[in-house]
Design a protein around this motif. Structure first.
Motif, PDB file in Angstrom:
ATOM      1  N   ARG A  18     -46.033  34.802 -20.457  1.00  0.00           N
ATOM      2  CA  ARG A  18     -46.137  35.925 -19.521  1.00  0.00           C
ATOM      3  C   ARG A  18     -46.856  35.524 -18.238  1.00  0.00           C
ATOM      4  O   ARG A  18     -46.534  36.034 -17.154  1.00  0.00           O
ATOM      5  N   ARG A  19     -47.804  34.603 -18.355  1.00  0.00           N
ATOM      6  CA  ARG A  19     -48.460  34.111 -17.134  1.00  0.00           C
ATOM      7  C   ARG A  19     -47.458  33.409 -16.224  1.00  0.00           C
ATOM      8  O   ARG A  19     -47.499  33.554 -14.993  1.00  0.00           O
ATOM      9  N   ILE A  20     -46.550  32.633 -16.830  1.00  0.00           N
ATOM     10  CA  ILE A  20     -45.532  31.951 -16.023  1.00  0.00           C
ATOM     11  C   ILE A  20     -44.606  32.974 -15.373  1.00  0.00           C
ATOM     12  O   ILE A  20     -44.210  32.819 -14.206  1.00  0.00           O
ATOM     13  N   LEU A  21     -44.261  34.033 -16.095  1.00  0.00           N
ATOM     14  CA  LEU A  21     -43.437  35.087 -15.498  1.00  0.00           C
ATOM     15  C   LEU A  21     -44.118  35.707 -14.287  1.00  0.00           C
ATOM     16  O   LEU A  21     -43.453  36.129 -13.327  1.00  0.00           O
ATOM     17  N   ASP A  22     -45.449  35.740 -14.316  1.00  0.00           N
ATOM     18  CA  ASP A  22     -46.212  36.273 -13.182  1.00  0.00           C
ATOM     19  C   ASP A  22     -46.432  35.239 -12.086  1.00  0.00           C
ATOM     20  O   ASP A  22     -47.086  35.540 -11.077  1.00  0.00           O
ATOM     21  N   GLY A  23     -45.936  34.011 -12.305  1.00  0.00           N
ATOM     22  CA  GLY A  23     -46.091  32.976 -11.300  1.00  0.00           C
ATOM     23  C   GLY A  23     -47.387  32.212 -11.379  1.00  0.00           C
ATOM     24  O   GLY A  23     -47.824  31.612 -10.387  1.00  0.00           O
ATOM     25  N   ARG A  24     -48.016  32.188 -12.555  1.00  0.00           N
ATOM     26  CA  ARG A  24     -49.263  31.447 -12.749  1.00  0.00           C
ATOM     27  C   ARG A  24     -49.023  30.378 -13.814  1.00  0.00           C
ATOM     28  O   ARG A  24     -48.859  30.681 -14.991  1.00  0.00           O
ATOM     29  N   ALA A  80     -36.472  38.260 -20.274  1.00  0.00           N
ATOM     30  CA  ALA A  80     -37.016  37.884 -18.964  1.00  0.00           C
ATOM     31  C   ALA A  80     -37.437  36.419 -18.962  1.00  0.00           C
ATOM     32  O   ALA A  80     -37.230  35.698 -17.976  1.00  0.00           O
ATOM     33  N   GLY A  81     -38.029  35.962 -20.062  1.00  0.00           N
ATOM     34  CA  GLY A  81     -38.439  34.565 -20.155  1.00  0.00           C
ATOM     35  C   GLY A  81     -37.259  33.620 -20.167  1.00  0.00           C
ATOM     36  O   GLY A  81     -37.301  32.543 -19.566  1.00  0.00           O
TER      37      GLY A  81
END
Length: 575
Positions: A66-72, A117-118
């Motif tokens: 989920r962090r990667i989905l947020d761009g982190r 989404a992932g």
């Protein structure tokens, strides 16, 4: 040195000559890898589609996805902020270690665990990577990076292509085939040959047509040969790293499942290796469900280690010894001791010169440890030496050291000039277990042999130890005119354990978080101190402490330190 041609091993500059030959060979391979002919060969034959759907048994972390989905992107203690649907490939990475983890695609399972989404984001990032790095370059296609990316892509390719167009599917499957072929061609020597052959074969199982069949056939042939050298008869990894044995087993489990999907029988050597590795992991899994922090491997986390043993129906009691390690257990205490020399030659790139190192668990909690250096750790190579383990060090010397500079660049940070002789003898009765060990690592410099004796009282549930430095017969050593040499017995303490020096200046109380009593470490050393130390978890350092028992050894007579670990209720705090 082991691993080199016989003629070279007898020459004074043998390591330099090996490095020169290896560096020249690798430079030629790099130049060939960048040629149009090599790219043409990698692209043929083209995959015809998808076949097996490999599954990585390692646990996933949806929160990281989920962090990667947020761009982190958070890897190895560093963070890269790209914003939602940002491009991590068109900007510099904060650290080299971050870049390696990014290009290895180790984040892909976590991202796909977030759902639709992932999967969509994973497809986008994979296509963007192909656009920028699809052609060979020295970093993103380096064998240690390519190996894990090939494995992770093979496990993700079905999920990614389910949302891709026909053209995108053709591109992704071709990229996977090209990377797997290049990975097979990059295998040189025994180190990681099994892991790389397994990753390339796994990619072959995921691809249909001649492309997949060729990869599976070639990969299994290479894998059989590599496993014979990598997995020892007792199941230990040739590097003597418990973590390396675990990772190889997880890779082989994924490959075995994929071969079943393809209706292909796994080679006998692969099945034997899996059986042996399973037994080794059973031996290495300590009371807290994690591994020893020894010989270039971290303890790992309990779910990660448990993933390799998920198929065990009724785990058998582990043996007392395996891969050069010994286990001692009482009602509350569990001790694991390193009773063999480090790996030699090319296998020593992750080996540690930490003779007779100990790990101790009390009431299922890790108490005495090593610093936990590993190839993934963001830490100096000095942590591979004796000071970073719970053992004895003498003076400011080491009994082995990693290669540096040009030689390390060509051969890897192999351990050289390490001790080669370690003896261990175990005795058992109904009332006690005791282990007598010795090594010759300090003989060349000081003429002293280190002897360590461990006595585990099964009735009193306490551990008694004795460390002796004994003059070796016929060994003069390089004394520099000295009569005495300082030595230290170190006990590194786990970060979740607090070490408190008692008022007598000798005893140390070790108390884990939530433990109201604790354990006393009593000793007869000349000087006792509690000093800072470091412990690595997930490749990142955590501040902790070490107990240091100091003394001076006469070079003609040696020295001795005795110590005992017992539950605090057995002794009142000393006054």
């Amino acid at each position: 040195m082991a691993g080199g041609p016989p003629a070279l091993t007898r020459l004074p500059g043998r390591v330099f000559l090996q490095a020169l030959a290896q560096g020249t060979r690798r430079q030629a391979q790099r130049e060939w890898a960048g040629t149009p002919m090599h790219r043409w060969l990698l692209a043929r034959p083209r995959p015809e589609g998808l076949a097996a759907d490999p599954h990585d048994p390692r646990p996933v972390d949806p929160e990281a996805g989920r962090r990667i989905l947020d761009g982190r992107f958070v890897f190895g203690g560093a963070t890269l902020e790209t914003g939602t649907r940002g491009d991590p490939w068109d900007r510099p990475s904060p650290t080299r270690r971050f870049a390696a983890l990014l290009h290895r695609f180790d984040w892909m399972p976590d991202l796909l665990a977030t759902g639709e989404a992932g999967a969509a984001e994973g497809l986008r990032l994979t296509l963007d990577w192909s656009r920028v790095f699809g052609r060979w370059n020295g970093f993103s296609w380096a064998p240690e990076v390519l190996e894990r990316r090939t494995f992770n892509l093979a496990c993700a390719v079905h999920t990614l292509c389910a949302r891709a167009s026909d053209a995108e599917t053709a591109l992704i499957t071709l990229d996977l085939a090209r990377q797997a072929r290049h990975l097979l061609s990059s295998i040189e020597g025994p180190v990681r040959a099994a892991e790389r052959a397994a990753a390339a074969t796994l990619a072959g199982t995921a691809l249909s047509g001649e492309a997949g069949e060729q990869l599976v056939d070639r990969g299994l042939i290479r894998l059989e040969r590599a496993l014979y050298a990598t997995v020892q008869p007792d199941g230990g990894h040739a590097s003597r790293s418990p973590r390396a044995a675990l990772e190889l087993l997880l890779d082989l489990q994924a490959l075995d499942e994929a071969l079943v999907q393809r209706g292909i029988a796994a080679p006998d050597e692969m099945m034997r290796a899996m059986d042996r590795l399973t037994g080794a992991i059973r031996f290495f899994t300590l009371a807290d469900g994690c591994l020893p922090d020894l010989q270039g491997g971290e303890a790992g986390r309990r779910p990660y280690v448990a993933a390799a043993r998920a198929s065990e129906e009724a785990p058998a009691r582990p043996p007392a010894a395996r891969n050069g390690y010994q286990r001692l257990e009482s009602r509350s205490l569990q001790i694991l001791a390193d009773c063999a020399p480090p790996a030699q030659g090319p296998w020593s790139v992750t080996a540690c010169a930490q003779p007779l190192a100990l790990e101790v668990l009390a009431a299922g909690r890790r108490m005495i440890v090593a610093c936990g250096w590993s190839p993934e750790a963001n830490g100096p190579q000095a942590l591979r030496l004796a000071d970073a383990a719970s053992t004895v060090s003498v003076g400011d010397a080491s009994c082995g050291e990693p290669l540096r500079g040009f030689r390390a660049g060509a051969l890897g940070p192999r351990l050289v000039d390490a001790y080669e002789t370690v003896a261990a003898q175990r005795h058992e009765t109904r009332e006690a277990l005791w282990l007598e060990m010795s090594h010759d690592g300090w003989v060349p410099r000081f003429g002293l042999r280190h002897e360590r004796r461990l006595f585990l009282d099964l009735i009193a549930d306490e551990l008694r130890g004795e460390d002796r430095l004994v003059p070796a017969e016929g060994a003069a050593g390089d004394h520099d005119g000295r009569r005495f040499v300082p030595f230290m017995v170190r006990f590194h303490v786990h970060p979740e354990v607090r070490a408190s020096l008692a008022r007598d200046g000798k005893s140390v109380l070790l108390r884990a978080e939530g433990d109201e009593t604790g354990w006393w470490l009593r000793n007869d050393a000349q000087e006792v101190a509690v000093e800072t130390s470091v412990y690595f978890q997930d490749g990142l350092p955590k501040r902790t402490h070490q107990i240091v028992l100091r003394g001076n050894a006469r070079l003609d007579a040696g020295a001795r330190v005795r110590w005992k670990l017992a539950a605090a209720e057995a002794w009142p705090p000393p006054h």
